[in-house]
Motif scaffolding. Structure first.
Motif, PDB file in Angstrom:
ATOM      1  N   VAL A 116       0.870  -1.175   0.000  1.00  0.00           N
ATOM      2  CA  VAL A 116       0.000   0.000   0.000  1.00  0.00           C
ATOM      3  C   VAL A 116       0.908   1.227   0.000  1.00  0.00           C
ATOM      4  O   VAL A 116       1.660   1.452   0.951  1.00  0.00           O
ATOM      5  CB  VAL A 116      -0.928   0.016   1.226  1.00  0.00           C
ATOM      6  CG1 VAL A 116      -1.819   1.241   1.201  1.00  0.00           C
ATOM      7  CG2 VAL A 116      -1.759  -1.263   1.287  1.00  0.00           C
ATOM      8  N   GLU A 117       0.858   1.986  -1.091  1.00  0.00           N
ATOM      9  CA  GLU A 117       1.762   3.116  -1.255  1.00  0.00           C
ATOM     10  C   GLU A 117       1.000   4.395  -1.559  1.00  0.00           C
ATOM     11  O   GLU A 117       0.132   4.417  -2.427  1.00  0.00           O
ATOM     12  CB  GLU A 117       2.758   2.814  -2.374  1.00  0.00           C
ATOM     13  CG  GLU A 117       3.622   1.606  -2.068  1.00  0.00           C
ATOM     14  CD  GLU A 117       4.626   1.280  -3.150  1.00  0.00           C
ATOM     15  OE1 GLU A 117       4.751   2.054  -4.124  1.00  0.00           O
ATOM     16  OE2 GLU A 117       5.283   0.236  -3.026  1.00  0.00           O
ATOM     17  N   ALA A 118       1.343   5.449  -0.828  1.00  0.00           N
ATOM     18  CA  ALA A 118       0.841   6.802  -1.034  1.00  0.00           C
ATOM     19  C   ALA A 118      -0.680   6.893  -1.177  1.00  0.00           C
ATOM     20  O   ALA A 118      -1.179   7.505  -2.119  1.00  0.00           O
ATOM     21  CB  ALA A 118       1.527   7.432  -2.234  1.00  0.00           C
ATOM     22  N   PRO A 119      -1.434   6.322  -0.252  1.00  0.00           N
ATOM     23  CA  PRO A 119      -2.892   6.441  -0.366  1.00  0.00           C
ATOM     24  C   PRO A 119      -3.361   7.862  -0.067  1.00  0.00           C
ATOM     25  O   PRO A 119      -2.771   8.556   0.756  1.00  0.00           O
ATOM     26  CB  PRO A 119      -3.409   5.464   0.689  1.00  0.00           C
ATOM     27  CG  PRO A 119      -2.323   5.401   1.705  1.00  0.00           C
ATOM     28  CD  PRO A 119      -1.034   5.560   0.934  1.00  0.00           C
ATOM     29  N   ALA A 120      -4.394   8.277  -0.753  1.00  0.00           N
ATOM     30  CA  ALA A 120      -4.981   9.603  -0.525  1.00  0.00           C
ATOM     31  C   ALA A 120      -6.013   9.560   0.600  1.00  0.00           C
ATOM     32  O   ALA A 120      -6.427  10.603   1.090  1.00  0.00           O
ATOM     33  CB  ALA A 120      -5.623  10.110  -1.810  1.00  0.00           C
ATOM     34  N   ALA A 121      -6.442   8.367   0.981  1.00  0.00           N
ATOM     35  CA  ALA A 121      -7.446   8.194   2.036  1.00  0.00           C
ATOM     36  C   ALA A 121      -7.131   6.901   2.781  1.00  0.00           C
ATOM     37  O   ALA A 121      -6.251   6.139   2.374  1.00  0.00           O
ATOM     38  CB  ALA A 121      -8.844   8.126   1.421  1.00  0.00           C
ATOM     39  N   ASN A 122      -7.837   6.666   3.876  1.00  0.00           N
ATOM     40  CA  ASN A 122      -7.656   5.412   4.606  1.00  0.00           C
ATOM     41  C   ASN A 122      -7.906   4.239   3.677  1.00  0.00           C
ATOM     42  O   ASN A 122      -8.762   4.312   2.793  1.00  0.00           O
ATOM     43  CB  ASN A 122      -8.603   5.350   5.796  1.00  0.00           C
ATOM     44  CG  ASN A 122      -8.287   6.401   6.833  1.00  0.00           C
ATOM     45  OD1 ASN A 122      -7.179   6.920   6.904  1.00  0.00           O
ATOM     46  ND2 ASN A 122      -9.269   6.729   7.653  1.00  0.00           N
ATOM     47  N   VAL A 123      -7.165   3.150   3.875  1.00  0.00           N
ATOM     48  CA  VAL A 123      -7.251   1.977   3.008  1.00  0.00           C
ATOM     49  C   VAL A 123      -7.683   0.771   3.827  1.00  0.00           C
ATOM     50  O   VAL A 123      -7.131   0.503   4.892  1.00  0.00           O
ATOM     51  CB  VAL A 123      -5.892   1.684   2.333  1.00  0.00           C
ATOM     52  CG1 VAL A 123      -5.922   0.362   1.579  1.00  0.00           C
ATOM     53  CG2 VAL A 123      -5.504   2.823   1.406  1.00  0.00           C
ATOM     54  N   THR A 124      -8.668   0.053   3.327  1.00  0.00           N
ATOM     55  CA  THR A 124      -9.071  -1.223   3.908  1.00  0.00           C
ATOM     56  C   THR A 124      -8.649  -2.322   2.946  1.00  0.00           C
ATOM     57  O   THR A 124      -8.930  -2.250   1.755  1.00  0.00           O
ATOM     58  CB  THR A 124     -10.592  -1.284   4.134  1.00  0.00           C
ATOM     59  OG1 THR A 124     -10.957  -0.245   5.045  1.00  0.00           O
ATOM     60  CG2 THR A 124     -11.013  -2.629   4.712  1.00  0.00           C
ATOM     61  N   VAL A 125      -7.957  -3.324   3.476  1.00  0.00           N
ATOM     62  CA  VAL A 125      -7.582  -4.502   2.699  1.00  0.00           C
ATOM     63  C   VAL A 125      -8.516  -5.615   3.148  1.00  0.00           C
ATOM     64  O   VAL A 125      -8.425  -6.113   4.273  1.00  0.00           O
ATOM     65  CB  VAL A 125      -6.106  -4.885   2.930  1.00  0.00           C
ATOM     66  CG1 VAL A 125      -5.762  -6.152   2.166  1.00  0.00           C
ATOM     67  CG2 VAL A 125      -5.181  -3.729   2.533  1.00  0.00           C
ATOM     68  N   ASN A 126      -9.447  -5.967   2.274  1.00  0.00           N
ATOM     69  CA  ASN A 126     -10.424  -7.009   2.574  1.00  0.00           C
ATOM     70  C   ASN A 126      -9.806  -8.373   2.318  1.00  0.00           C
ATOM     71  O   ASN A 126      -9.268  -8.620   1.235  1.00  0.00           O
ATOM     72  CB  ASN A 126     -11.671  -6.813   1.719  1.00  0.00           C
ATOM     73  CG  ASN A 126     -12.361  -5.506   2.020  1.00  0.00           C
ATOM     74  OD1 ASN A 126     -12.813  -5.279   3.132  1.00  0.00           O
ATOM     75  ND2 ASN A 126     -12.427  -4.626   1.035  1.00  0.00           N
ATOM     76  N   LEU A 127      -9.918  -9.246   3.313  1.00  0.00           N
ATOM     77  CA  LEU A 127      -9.384 -10.600   3.172  1.00  0.00           C
ATOM     78  C   LEU A 127     -10.421 -11.495   2.517  1.00  0.00           C
ATOM     79  O   LEU A 127     -11.620 -11.322   2.743  1.00  0.00           O
ATOM     80  CB  LEU A 127      -9.018 -11.167   4.542  1.00  0.00           C
ATOM     81  CG  LEU A 127      -8.025 -10.347   5.365  1.00  0.00           C
ATOM     82  CD1 LEU A 127      -7.780 -11.020   6.704  1.00  0.00           C
ATOM     83  CD2 LEU A 127      -6.728 -10.157   4.619  1.00  0.00           C
TER      84      LEU A 127
END
Length: 106
Positions: free
Chosen positions: A29-40
Motif C-alpha cells: 500500500v503506497e501513497a494512499p490519498a485516504a484510509n485503506v481497507t484490505v479485505n481478506l
C-alpha cells in the motif's frame, strides 16, 4: 508463491481499498490519498496455510486496516491495523482453514 506458479512471489501495489485474491502474495500500500481497507478473502476460499504479506510505506499518513470477510477474525479480532500512520509497517497473515492468524508484524 504466486497463484500462477511456484517460482516467484506476486507483488501488487495499491493506493486505495482492495480485496486480496488467490493470485496475491505481497500487497504494497503506497501513497494512499485516504484510509485503506484490505479485505481478506473468506477463509473457506483459500487453502489452509495460505499466506499474505501486507506492507505500507512510511509516507502514508492514512490508516491501513485488514478486514476479515464477514465475521471472520484475525487473531480473534475482525480487523487489524498495519503499522501506524506515518510509519512503515507490515503484517504477515496465514490461514489455518478456520481463521486468519498474524505470524509477524511491525
Amino acid at each position: 508463491m504466486s497463484g500462477f506458479d511456484n517460482t516467484s512471489f506476486t507483488v501488487r501495489v495499491v493506493s486505495a481499498t482492495t480485496t486480496l485474491t488467490n493470485n496475491d502474495y505481497v500487497l504494497s500500500v503506497e501513497a494512499p490519498a485516504a484510509n485503506v481497507t484490505v479485505n481478506l478473502p473468506a477463509v473457506a476460499s483459500v487453502q489452509p496455510g495460505r499466506t499474505y504479506i501486507i506492507k505500507r510505506d512510511g509516507t502514508a499518513t492514512q490508516t491501513v486496516t485488514l478486514d476479515g470477510a464477514g465475521s471472520e477474525t484475525i487473531n480473534g479480532a475482525t480487523t487489524r491495523a498495519v503499522g501506524a500512520a506515518g510509519t512503515a509497517g507490515a503484517c504477515v497473515i496465514i490461514s489455518d482453514g478456520g481463521e486468519w492468524h498474524v505470524i509477524g508484524s511491525y
